[in-house]
Design an enzyme around this catalytic site. Structure first.
Site, short mmCIF file in Angstrom:
data_model
loop_
_atom_site.label_atom_id
_atom_site.label_comp_id
_atom_site.label_asym_id
_atom_site.label_seq_id
_atom_site.Cartn_x
_atom_site.Cartn_y
_atom_site.Cartn_z
N GLU A 267 0.84 -1.19 0.00
CA GLU A 267 0.00 0.00 0.00
C GLU A 267 0.88 1.24 0.00
O GLU A 267 2.09 1.17 0.24
CB GLU A 267 -0.95 -0.01 1.21
CG GLU A 267 -1.97 -1.13 1.15
CD GLU A 267 -2.98 -1.09 2.28
OE1 GLU A 267 -2.83 -0.25 3.19
OE2 GLU A 267 -3.92 -1.90 2.26
N HIS B 137 -9.15 10.18 2.80
CA HIS B 137 -8.77 9.07 1.93
C HIS B 137 -8.97 9.50 0.49
O HIS B 137 -10.02 10.03 0.12
CB HIS B 137 -9.61 7.82 2.23
CG HIS B 137 -9.01 6.57 1.67
ND1 HIS B 137 -8.99 6.29 0.33
CD2 HIS B 137 -8.39 5.53 2.28
CE1 HIS B 137 -8.38 5.12 0.14
NE2 HIS B 137 -8.00 4.65 1.31
N ARG C 233 -1.12 9.10 1.58
CA ARG C 233 -2.50 9.51 1.30
C ARG C 233 -2.67 11.01 1.17
O ARG C 233 -3.45 11.47 0.33
CB ARG C 233 -3.42 8.98 2.41
CG ARG C 233 -3.64 7.48 2.31
CD ARG C 233 -4.44 6.95 3.47
NE ARG C 233 -4.71 5.53 3.29
CZ ARG C 233 -5.28 4.76 4.22
NH1 ARG C 233 -5.61 5.29 5.39
NH2 ARG C 233 -5.49 3.49 3.98
N HIS D 298 -11.63 10.47 6.35
CA HIS D 298 -11.36 9.05 6.60
C HIS D 298 -10.85 8.77 8.01
O HIS D 298 -11.28 7.82 8.64
CB HIS D 298 -10.35 8.56 5.58
CG HIS D 298 -10.00 7.11 5.69
ND1 HIS D 298 -10.95 6.12 5.61
CD2 HIS D 298 -8.80 6.48 5.89
CE1 HIS D 298 -10.37 4.93 5.74
NE2 HIS D 298 -9.07 5.13 5.92
N ARG E 37 -1.42 9.48 8.92
CA ARG E 37 -1.32 8.05 9.21
C ARG E 37 -0.87 7.26 7.99
O ARG E 37 -1.39 7.42 6.89
CB ARG E 37 -2.68 7.51 9.67
CG ARG E 37 -2.68 6.00 9.92
CD ARG E 37 -3.99 5.53 10.49
NE ARG E 37 -5.09 5.65 9.58
CZ ARG E 37 -5.40 4.76 8.62
NH1 ARG E 37 -4.62 3.71 8.42
NH2 ARG E 37 -6.46 4.93 7.87
#
Length: 551
Positions: free
Chosen positions: A130, A245, A291, A352, A387
Site C-alpha cells: 500500500e 482518503h 495519502r 477518513h 497516518r
C-alpha cells in the site's frame, strides 16, 4: 474574539439514574474497545462494554485494506518504523511507533491462531503493498479485514463471562471525583439511565469522519468521545490533522464507500475524466505516494479540469485478480451498475481518519487519573501528521490491549463517589438537519484550508448549541459533534503552516518552528487554552500560545 465556552455538562439537568459498578468501563465496541475489554478481563477485571449501536457497527468492522506488520524475510520492524515516520511528517512519537512496529508481527500470528483467516501464500502470509510502504507487509482477508478481525473479537467477548455488553447505549458525560474519572452517566435505548461507576474508564469511541459530508466512516463517527473527554478536563492533541482518503466512491444513495489503498497497491491508476494520468507528474511515487499527497494530487486534478471526481482504473489488471482481492468492492460497485473489471471507478477524497484525539501515553493513560483512551479517539503520537496506510487497525489492537491491561490494575484502588454534575439552566435548539449544516461548516477544515474560511467556520460554530435536553439523544449527539468540530477548526486555524493531513493554502509550506504538537485543554472558567509541545517527548515544558492566536 471571546473564548469559546465548554460547559462541564452537555445536558440541562441530570435525570435520576440507577447505579451500576464495574472494575473497568469501556465506552466503544470497535477493535480497540473489544481488545481492551478482553485484556482487562484476562487479568480478572469485571468489564462493562457500551456499544453506541450494535456490536458490528464500528469503523473497525468496515476497514478493508489490512494490517501492517513486518513479516516478510526482507522486511523488519525498523523499516516499518522508518515508513511510518516518513508518512507522519515529523510529528510521530518515536517511542509509540517503535512499540507499534515491534509488537505487530507477534500480534498477527496470535490473530491467525485465534482463527482470523488471513490470506496465505503456501505456508506464509500473503502480503499486500500500500501507499507509503517500502515493502509488502499488509496482511489481509480479501478486502474485508476489519470485519474478519472484529468478528473474532466479538465472539471472544460474548464468550467471556467477566464481560457484559450493552448495545444502543449512549455515554452522556464522564463522572469525576476531583480530577479522577470514576465512570459515566449513560442513557440506554429504552430511555432508562445508569450511573456507571468504574475504577477505570477506557474511551474507544472512534473518530470523527461523519462531521464531514462525504466520509468512509460510519454515521456514528462524530467524535463524541473526544467531546466527553475534553469537557471532563482531558487534554486533546493534534486535532487539525484529518486524513482524507483519496479514493472514496459516492454511492447512488449519497454515502461514501471506500476503495481500499490496496487497489492502488495492486496496480490501480488514477486518471482525470479526460483520460490524463496525473499522479506521476505530481509525485515520483505516483499512485503509491502517502495519502495526503495523493489526496492533494486528486484535488489539483479536479480543480484543473473543473470536475468533482477522478477515475481509478483497474481494468488493465487480470479479472481474476480483481475478483479475488476485492470481492466486497466488486459486489458493491456492481450493485450500482459499475463493473470494475471493465469500468473505471469514479472516486474523490473523503474524510477518513483523525490523527489527533485524546492525548495518551503508551498505555493509553490520559492526564486524568482513571481515564484511558485507545484507537482512533486517542492521540498516542503514532501517526504524527498523517497516518500510514494499514496502521489503524494495528494501533487499535496494540494500544487497546495495553490500555485494558493497565486499566484493570485500577480495580485495586478504592473508588470514591463521583462529584455531582453541574445543572445547566438553559438549552439552545439544535439546527434543523444539523448533520448537513455541520458538514457545510466543516468544508473549511477539508483537504484544502485557508485562514479566512477557518475563521468564518469558528464564528458559525459559536452559535452551535452546547447544552441539550437529556431526553433528546439526537440533540446530545449534536452538542458533542459541535464541540469536536470546534476543536478541529480551532486547531487548524492555530497551525500556520502545512504539514501532513493539514494543508493551508495561505501557508503552503512546512515550517520547522511548527514541528510541534498542538494541545487543547479545558480551563476553569470554561474556555479554550492551547499550548504546543515538541515531539516525541510528552514534556511539561510547553510554550503557551496567546488565546487570540487560535481564534
Amino acid at each position: 474574539m471571546d473564548p469559546i465556552p465548554a460547559p462541564r455538562s452537555a445536558v440541562s439537568f441530570v435525570p435520576p439514574a440507577c447505579d451500576r459498578q464495574f472494575d473497568v468501563l469501556v465506552i466503544g465496541a470497535g477493535a480497540a474497545g473489544l481488545t481492551a475489554a478482553l485484556a482487562a478481563a484476562a487479568v480478572g477485571a469485571r468489564v462493562l462494554v457500551l456499544a453506541r449501536g450494535t456490536l458490528p457497527e464500528s469503523n473497525s468492522a468496515w476497514a478493508q485494506g489490512g494490517i501492517a506488520a513486518a513479516l516478510d524475510p526482507t522486511d523488519s520492524p525498523h523499516l516499518h518504523i522508518a515508513d511510518t515516520l516518513t508518512a507522519g511528517a515529523g510529528l510521530c512519537d518515536v517511542a509509540a511507533v517503535t512499540t507499534l512496529a515491534h509488537e505487530a508481527p507477534t500480534l498477527m500470528r496470535e490473530l491467525a491462531a485465534l482463527g482470523v483467516p488471513f490470506e496465505r501464500d503456501a505456508d506464509r502470509f500473503a502480503l499486500g503493498l500500500e501507499g507509503g510502504h517500502s515493502r509488502r507487509r499488509i496482511v489481509h482477508v480479501g478486502d474485508a479485514t476489519g470485519w474478519a478481525v472484529t468478528r473474532i473479537l466479538i465472539d471472544r467477548v460474548r464468550a467471556t463471562p467477566r464481560i457484559i455488553v450493552r448495545e444502543q447505549a449512549q455515554a452522556i458525560e464522564l463522572l469525576t471525583a476531583g480530577k479522577r474519572v470514576v465512570g459515566a452517566l449513560v442513557r440506554l435505548a429504552d430511555g432508562t439511565w445508569w450511573r456507571v461507576l468504574a475504577a477505570a474508564t477506557v474511551l474507544a469511541t472512534g473518530g470523527a469522519g461523519a462531521l464531514y459530508g462525504l466520509t468512509s466512516n460510519q454515521p456514528i463517527a462524530l467524535g463524541e468521545g473526544i467531546a466527553l473527554a475534553y469537557r471532563a478536563g482531558a487534554e486533546v492533541a493534534d486535532m487539525e490533522f484529518v486524513q482524507f482518503h483519496p479514493t472514496v466512491y459516492r454511492t447512488r444513495d449519497g454515502h461514501g464507500f471506500l476503495i481500499t489503498e490496496a487497489a492502488r497497491g495492486e496496480g490501480g491508476r488514477l486518471y482525470t475524466p479526460s483520460g490524463r494520468r496525473f499522479m506521476p507528474d505530481y509525485d515520483p511515487r505516483a499512485e503509491l505516494a502517502p495519502r495526503d499527497v495523493v489526496t492533494r494530487g486528486i484535488m489539483a486534478a479536479m480543480q484543473a479540469e473543473g470536475c468533482d471526481y477522478v477515475l481509478l482504473d483497474l481494468t488493465h489488471l487480470p479479472a481474476d485478480r480483481i475478483e479475488h482481492h476485492f470481492p466486497t468492492i466488486v459486489a458493491r460497485l456492481r450493485a450500482d451498475g459499475i463493473d470494475p473489471v471493465r469500468d473505471p471507478i469514479p472516486v474523490a477524497p473523503a474524510a477518513h481518519y483523525l490523527m489527533g484525539g485524546v492525548r495518551t501515553d503508551l498505555n493509553g493513560a490520559t492526564n486524568l487519573p482513571g481515564l484511558f483512551a485507545a484507537g482512533e479517539v486517542a492521540c498516542t503520537g503514532v501517526h504524527g501528521a498523517n497516518r500510514l496506510a494499514s496502521n489503524s487497525l494495528l494501533e487499535c489492537l496494540v494500544f487497546g490491549r495495553r490500555a485494558g491491561e493497565v486499566a484493570a490494575t485500577w480495580r485495586r484502588i478504592p473508588l470514591p463517589l463521583p462529584d455531582p454534575l453541574p445543572v445547566n439552566l438553559t438549552t439552545t435548539a439544535v439546527p434543523v438537519a444539523w448533520r448537513a449544516h455541520l458538514a457545510t461548516i466543516m468544508r473549511a477544515a477539508g483537504p484544502l484550508r485557508h485562514g479566512d474560511t477557518l475563521r468564518q467556520a469558528l464564528i458559525e460554530l459559536e452559535a452551535w448549541p452546547m447544552i441539550a435536553d437529556p431526553f433528546d439523544p439526537e440533540a446530545i449527539t449534536a452538542v458533542n459533534a459541535g464541540l469536536t468540530a470546534r476543536l478541529i477548526v480551532a486547531s487548524a486555524l492555530l497551525r500556520t503552516e502545512s504539514r501532513g493531513g493539514h494543508f493551508r493554502q495561505d501557508y503552503p509550506q512546512s515550517d520547522e518552528a511548527w514541528r510541534r504538537h498542538t494541545i487543547l485543554r479545558r480551563r476553569t472558567p470554561p474556555c479554550f487554552a492551547a499550548t504546543i509541545a515538541p515531539p516525541p517527548e510528552r514534556s511539561n515544558d510547553e510554550r503557551a500560545i496567546p488565546q487570540v492566536a487560535m481564534m
